[in-house]
Scaffold this motif. Structure first.
Motif, PDB file in Angstrom:
ATOM      1  N   LEU A 205       0.832  -1.207   0.000  1.00  0.00           N
ATOM      2  CA  LEU A 205       0.000   0.000   0.000  1.00  0.00           C
ATOM      3  C   LEU A 205       0.867   1.258   0.000  1.00  0.00           C
ATOM      4  O   LEU A 205       0.546   2.241  -0.661  1.00  0.00           O
TER       5      LEU A 205
ATOM      6  N   PRO B  31     -10.276  -6.786  -1.069  1.00  0.00           N
ATOM      7  CA  PRO B  31     -11.050  -5.546  -1.232  1.00  0.00           C
ATOM      8  C   PRO B  31     -10.266  -4.299  -0.831  1.00  0.00           C
ATOM      9  O   PRO B  31     -10.354  -3.275  -1.508  1.00  0.00           O
ATOM     10  N   THR B  32      -9.482  -4.387   0.235  1.00  0.00           N
ATOM     11  CA  THR B  32      -8.658  -3.246   0.648  1.00  0.00           C
ATOM     12  C   THR B  32      -7.692  -2.867  -0.470  1.00  0.00           C
ATOM     13  O   THR B  32      -7.513  -1.688  -0.781  1.00  0.00           O
TER      14      THR B  32
ATOM     15  N   VAL C  37      -7.969  -3.591  -3.692  1.00  0.00           N
ATOM     16  CA  VAL C  37      -8.698  -3.084  -4.856  1.00  0.00           C
ATOM     17  C   VAL C  37      -9.096  -1.632  -4.608  1.00  0.00           C
ATOM     18  O   VAL C  37      -8.971  -0.779  -5.484  1.00  0.00           O
ATOM     19  N   ALA C  38      -9.549  -1.344  -3.394  1.00  0.00           N
ATOM     20  CA  ALA C  38      -9.957   0.018  -3.066  1.00  0.00           C
ATOM     21  C   ALA C  38      -8.782   0.981  -3.209  1.00  0.00           C
ATOM     22  O   ALA C  38      -8.946   2.131  -3.588  1.00  0.00           O
ATOM     23  N   ALA C  39      -7.571   0.508  -2.924  1.00  0.00           N
ATOM     24  CA  ALA C  39      -6.394   1.372  -3.029  1.00  0.00           C
ATOM     25  C   ALA C  39      -5.819   1.342  -4.445  1.00  0.00           C
ATOM     26  O   ALA C  39      -4.743   1.881  -4.676  1.00  0.00           O
ATOM     27  N   ASP C  40      -6.518   0.672  -5.365  1.00  0.00           N
ATOM     28  CA  ASP C  40      -6.074   0.561  -6.753  1.00  0.00           C
ATOM     29  C   ASP C  40      -4.685  -0.083  -6.835  1.00  0.00           C
ATOM     30  O   ASP C  40      -3.836   0.341  -7.605  1.00  0.00           O
TER      31      ASP C  40
ATOM     32  N   LEU D  37     -14.716 -10.601  -6.118  1.00  0.00           N
ATOM     33  CA  LEU D  37     -15.601  -9.751  -5.321  1.00  0.00           C
ATOM     34  C   LEU D  37     -17.021  -9.788  -5.886  1.00  0.00           C
ATOM     35  O   LEU D  37     -17.776  -8.827  -5.791  1.00  0.00           O
TER      36      LEU D  37
ATOM     37  N   TRP E 297     -21.897   0.156  -0.015  1.00  0.00           N
ATOM     38  CA  TRP E 297     -21.516  -1.014   0.767  1.00  0.00           C
ATOM     39  C   TRP E 297     -22.552  -1.221   1.861  1.00  0.00           C
ATOM     40  O   TRP E 297     -23.115  -0.253   2.385  1.00  0.00           O
TER      41      TRP E 297
ATOM     42  N   ASN F 190      -9.417  -4.885   7.973  1.00  0.00           N
ATOM     43  CA  ASN F 190      -8.435  -4.622   9.034  1.00  0.00           C
ATOM     44  C   ASN F 190      -9.082  -3.947  10.241  1.00  0.00           C
ATOM     45  O   ASN F 190      -8.799  -4.287  11.385  1.00  0.00           O
ATOM     46  N   VAL F 191      -9.990  -3.004   9.974  1.00  0.00           N
ATOM     47  CA  VAL F 191     -10.656  -2.289  11.065  1.00  0.00           C
ATOM     48  C   VAL F 191     -11.616  -3.230  11.804  1.00  0.00           C
ATOM     49  O   VAL F 191     -11.653  -3.251  13.037  1.00  0.00           O
TER      50      VAL F 191
ATOM     51  N   THR G 148     -14.345   7.563   6.076  1.00  0.00           N
ATOM     52  CA  THR G 148     -13.488   7.660   4.907  1.00  0.00           C
ATOM     53  C   THR G 148     -14.245   8.138   3.683  1.00  0.00           C
ATOM     54  O   THR G 148     -13.635   8.514   2.692  1.00  0.00           O
TER      55      THR G 148
ATOM     56  N   PHE H 160     -16.881   6.287   2.107  1.00  0.00           N
ATOM     57  CA  PHE H 160     -17.583   5.251   1.355  1.00  0.00           C
ATOM     58  C   PHE H 160     -19.086   5.470   1.499  1.00  0.00           C
ATOM     59  O   PHE H 160     -19.558   5.898   2.552  1.00  0.00           O
TER      60      PHE H 160
ATOM     61  N   LYS I  97      -7.783  10.724   3.903  1.00  0.00           N
ATOM     62  CA  LYS I  97      -8.137   9.969   2.707  1.00  0.00           C
ATOM     63  C   LYS I  97      -9.627  10.178   2.440  1.00  0.00           C
ATOM     64  O   LYS I  97     -10.427  10.132   3.379  1.00  0.00           O
TER      65      LYS I  97
ATOM     66  N   VAL J  51     -12.884   8.976  -0.107  1.00  0.00           N
ATOM     67  CA  VAL J  51     -13.317   7.957  -1.041  1.00  0.00           C
ATOM     68  C   VAL J  51     -14.691   8.365  -1.536  1.00  0.00           C
ATOM     69  O   VAL J  51     -15.433   9.027  -0.807  1.00  0.00           O
TER      70      VAL J  51
ATOM     71  N   GLY K 279     -18.295   6.841  -3.291  1.00  0.00           N
ATOM     72  CA  GLY K 279     -19.084   5.671  -3.682  1.00  0.00           C
ATOM     73  C   GLY K 279     -18.543   4.389  -3.088  1.00  0.00           C
ATOM     74  O   GLY K 279     -18.317   4.284  -1.891  1.00  0.00           O
TER      75      GLY K 279
ATOM     76  N   GLY L  64     -15.635   3.107  -3.756  1.00  0.00           N
ATOM     77  CA  GLY L  64     -14.206   3.231  -3.496  1.00  0.00           C
ATOM     78  C   GLY L  64     -13.377   2.199  -4.218  1.00  0.00           C
ATOM     79  O   GLY L  64     -12.221   1.980  -3.880  1.00  0.00           O
ATOM     80  N   LEU L  65     -13.935   1.547  -5.228  1.00  0.00           N
ATOM     81  CA  LEU L  65     -13.164   0.538  -5.962  1.00  0.00           C
ATOM     82  C   LEU L  65     -12.679   1.129  -7.275  1.00  0.00           C
ATOM     83  O   LEU L  65     -13.298   2.023  -7.834  1.00  0.00           O
TER      84      LEU L  65
ATOM     85  N   GLN M 205     -10.089   6.907  -4.788  1.00  0.00           N
ATOM     86  CA  GLN M 205      -9.567   7.404  -3.513  1.00  0.00           C
ATOM     87  C   GLN M 205      -8.661   8.583  -3.766  1.00  0.00           C
ATOM     88  O   GLN M 205      -7.904   8.606  -4.715  1.00  0.00           O
TER      89      GLN M 205
END
Lengths: 440, 326
Positions: A85, A106-107, A109-112, A139, A223, A395-396, A435, A437, B65, B67, B69, B71-72, B77
């Motif tokens: 990351l 998923p984490t 993917v979310a961070a590209d 996913l 989500w 993680n959270v 964050t 989402f 940070k 994000v 929607g 976030g994918l 992000q």
């Protein structure tokens, strides 16, 4: 002045810690530009932590002189992902391939951080894997983020000698498990059939999965978090009840105390995964030949199910310049019969590839030499793993599990266990919202 | 203008070409530069390893940070300016407040005990009737050489009822020992580890300053009929007060930064959360929750608080401890 020096040192140390994470990612970027010519030589780097994986990769390198893979050994799942990351944030420094646990996808993917493999050879490996496993690398959508490597289907391990002495039958339902737990504890007040561990979020996730939970879901473009719902509450309430009655221990696993209890027969059973023989032979070597494996106790005997504890995949990072070559390697590593056999023999994993597992796992592990049909039992369990979706902040949620269930296990009441589930849900949803989402 | 500007330069050039003057000028310039040249390594190290990380932490603490929607995918992000959001969230976070209160309790237990024992040992070692002084000094100091993670693992073994020799012996004697890893005793368990590791260091600091006291003072006291205890209380302690103050300050700072002991003990029991101490909270935010921005803000708050407490403490005790010097 000394005090001001100390004060700024504190800030500096915190900052330095953050910087180190950034600095330590310098190794291994692929220097080759996106490669289209199949005869051009390609260098790939692979961050992984499975033991002896480099030996499996050697087989590939011998056969494929044009695509050379170098394994860069990592400390484990969490540090490798943190490093990746950081590299993605920095814009460079990521490897081509990384070993990623399913719950991390998923984490990432979310961070590209991951490349979409749906346009490469890897998509043809779909039929090699159980559906539930495939879902966790897609996913549930059209993209493909990794090729599954190993899984950890859960099963019930027990001390056959002690069960025989106490005249206990193998519990097939959770009701029978509770009854057996009571008998074990009544016979010896220091002995327990198992323990509820607040340290192992993956363990509890597997048990919730068995009961039918799936904690995250994509609902349109939002989500949803479904931790505080019936299946998880049922599981938490069940264990809270056992701990409240005092017939199940409340101490964490993987402590010196727990190891001692495995050795001296005070822990009579362990709800664990396919990789348990490795742990048992390492932590309780003297008890070899005394353990046996059975399917998990069931909530509904008519519909046998189990969960996964652990398991990982091979993903290609978004910084890779050779996605096609990396994807070809990832497919080979996890579905080629020779590679899967090597993964089993030298890396000691339980392969996700259904056919590969069947042909590679024929002889029971040495620790279970008393049970020749060991892999029949585990193989059947692997087929009954139910589907489970992870979200972008596992993680959270896992961290919330540690803190919330530590309190509950200490309080030793059923209601505290139910509060812990509600607490996990709250922390997870709050984090997503914070964050930005969209959360339903 | 141009002409007047060039004129002195020319004059200078001619002057510097002449005999005598150039060496003097160069010498002077060299002498003026020397201190800066010698300071350069220090300044560079300070900038690279001190100022830059602090500046970077400050920058991070004002970001977050964001994000949109699901976030994918690409560009979902981004990092945005957060103003004081991170600071406000840290300061109003009940977990942060709770961790600060826990650490204050821990300090209230630890610091008086640690300094008390250190002072007692230093005075005992310094007394005339001490036997095996060198051995005792080394024995008391030795635990300081053991890294906190190792000592926490060792003590963890001794605390766990299932493997602890203390519990084993107590069981045999029919005594029921409470587990120190229970929530109501865990603070003592952690303080004990820090005490074991820290007494030796503080003792050495005090002992060294005792050794620096001229012997004549003791002889005078002896001639006046002062006993050992009277000498200790009336002469030794007041003289070494500055070093007691210094060790107290160090201990306070170490207390606010407690991390290794609770982190190592945490997996052994249910009574420690991952946000037990403020630094554990910072670590959790940065590395478990991947939120370095909140972690940076909390770090800055902790650093400022440490600074404020140290300053306040020195202000209060300065008169008492250093009064005699003025």
């Amino acid at each position: 002045m000394r005090s001001s020096f100390r004060a700024s040192a504190a800030a500096m140390m915190a900052a330095a810690a953050l910087l180190t994470a950034g600095c330590s990612t310098g190794s291994g970027t692929s220097s080759v530009e996106q490669n289209t010519d199949p005869n051009q030589k390609v260098e790939l780097t692979y961050w992984a932590w499975a033991p002896n994986l480099d030996k499996v990769v050697d087989l590939w390198n011998e056969k494929n002189p044009n695509i050379h893979v170098t394994v860069n050994k990592q400390d484990g799942g969490d540090p490798a992902i943190t490093k990746l990351l950081t590299a993605v944030n920095a814009g460079s420094g990521a490897p081509d391939l990384i070993q990623a646990e399913y719950q991390k996808i998923p984490t990432l993917v979310a961070a590209d951080a991951l490349a979409d493999l749906s346009g490469t050879d890897a998509k043809d490996t779909k039929d090699a894997f159980p559906e539930a496993v495939w879902d966790s690398v897609t996913l549930g959508g059209d993209a493909l983020y990794a090729v599954p490597q190993d899984t950890g289907p859960m099963a019930f391990y027990y001390r056959a000698d002690i069960f025989e002495r106490l005249g206990l039958a193998i519990p097939t339902t959770w009701e029978e498990y509770a009854a057996a737990a009571k008998k074990v504890h009544d016979a010896d007040p220091e002995a327990y059939l198992g323990t509820f561990s607040s340290n192992d979020a993956g363990w509890f996730t597997g048990m919730a999965q068995q009961a039918g939970a799936s904690w995250w879901a994509i609902d349109g473009d939002a989500w949803s978090v479904k931790i505080a719902e019936d299946p998880t509450e049922k599981v938490a309430g069940y264990w809270g009840g056992l701990v409240e009655q005092g017939i199940i221990d409340n101490k964490p696993m993987y402590t010196p105390e727990w190891n001692a209890a495995l050795n001296n027969g005070k822990q009579v059973g362990w709800l664990s995964a396919a990789w348990a023989p490795g742990v048992l032979s390492g932590n309780a070597g003297a008890t070899a030949g005394k353990w046996k494996v059975a399917p998990m106790p069931q909530w509904d005997s008519a519909k046998p199910a189990t969960g996964n504890w652990g398991g990982s995949s091979t993903a290609v990072t978004s910084q890779s310049k050779n996605v096609a070559a990396a994807s070809r390697f990832a497919s080979w590593l996890n579905t080629d019969p020779e590679a899967v056999k090597a993964l089993v023999d030298v890396a000691g994993i339980y392969p996700a590839d259904t056919e590969g597992a069947k042909t590679a796992l024929t002889k029971a592990p040495e620790f279970f030499s008393n049970q020749p049909d060991f892999y029949d039992v585990v193989g059947k369990a692997a087929q009954s793993v139910t589907s489970f979706s992870y979200g972008p902040n596992v993680n959270v949620a896992y961290n919330a599990y540690n803190d919330q269930f530590a309190k509950a296990a200490q309080a030793k009441t059923k209601s505290a266990f139910l509060d812990a589930v509600a607490g996990m849900q709250q922390v997870t949803v709050d984090d997503l919202k914070k964050t930005g989402f969209t959360v339903k | 203008m141009a002409a007047t500007a060039t004129a002195p330069t020319k004059a200078e050039k001619t002057a510097s070409a002449g005999p005598g003057t150039p060496r003097k000028a160069r010498n002077f310039r060299q002498r003026a530069m020397t201190p800066y040249a010698m300071l350069t390594p220090g300044i560079v190290l300070f900038l690279v390893f001190m100022a830059a990380p602090i500046a970077y932490t400050l920058v991070l603490s004002f970001q977050q940070k964001k994000v949109s929607g699901l976030g994918l995918g690409k560009g979902a992000q981004s990092t945005v300016f957060a103003g004081f959001d991170n600071y406000i969230r840290s300061l109003t976070d009940p977990e942060f407040t709770a961790s600060v209160l826990r650490v204050l309790t821990y300090g209230a237990i630890l610091i008086p005990l640690m300094l008390g024992f250190a002072l007692l040992f230093a005075l005992l070692l310094d007394s005339r009737r001490t036997r095996a002084g060198n051995f005792s000094r080394t024995a008391i100091f030795l635990p300081y050489a053991v890294p906190a993670v190792i000592s926490s693992l060792l003590w963890g073994f001794l605390y766990l009822p299932g493997v602890s020799p203390f519990h084993f012996v107590a069981d045999r004697l029919g005594i029921a020992l409470p587990s120190l890893l229970n929530p109501d005793l865990i603070t003592f368990a952690i303080a004990n580890i820090a005490l074991w590791g820290g007494v030796g260091f503080n003792m050495i600091v005090m002992y060294t300053s005792l050794k620096a006291v001229p012997q004549e003072i003791y002889e005078a006291a002896k001639l006046d009929g002062a006993s050992e205890i009277q000498t200790a209380l009336r002469i030794k302690i007041p003289i070494i007060a500055p070093s007691v103050v210094m060790t107290a300050l160090f201990s306070m700072i170490a207390t606010l930064q407690v991390f290794a002991e609770p982190t190592t003990l945490r997996p052994l029991a249910n009574s420690l959360s991952t946000s037990w101490s403020p630094l554990m909270l910072v670590y959790r935010d940065a590395f478990t929750r991947n939120d370095i921005y909140s972690a940076a803000a909390t770090s800055i708050i902790i650093a400022l608080a440490t600074f404020a407490i140290s300053f306040l403490f020195l202000r209060i005790v300065q008169k008492r401890a250093f009064g005699q010097e003025n």
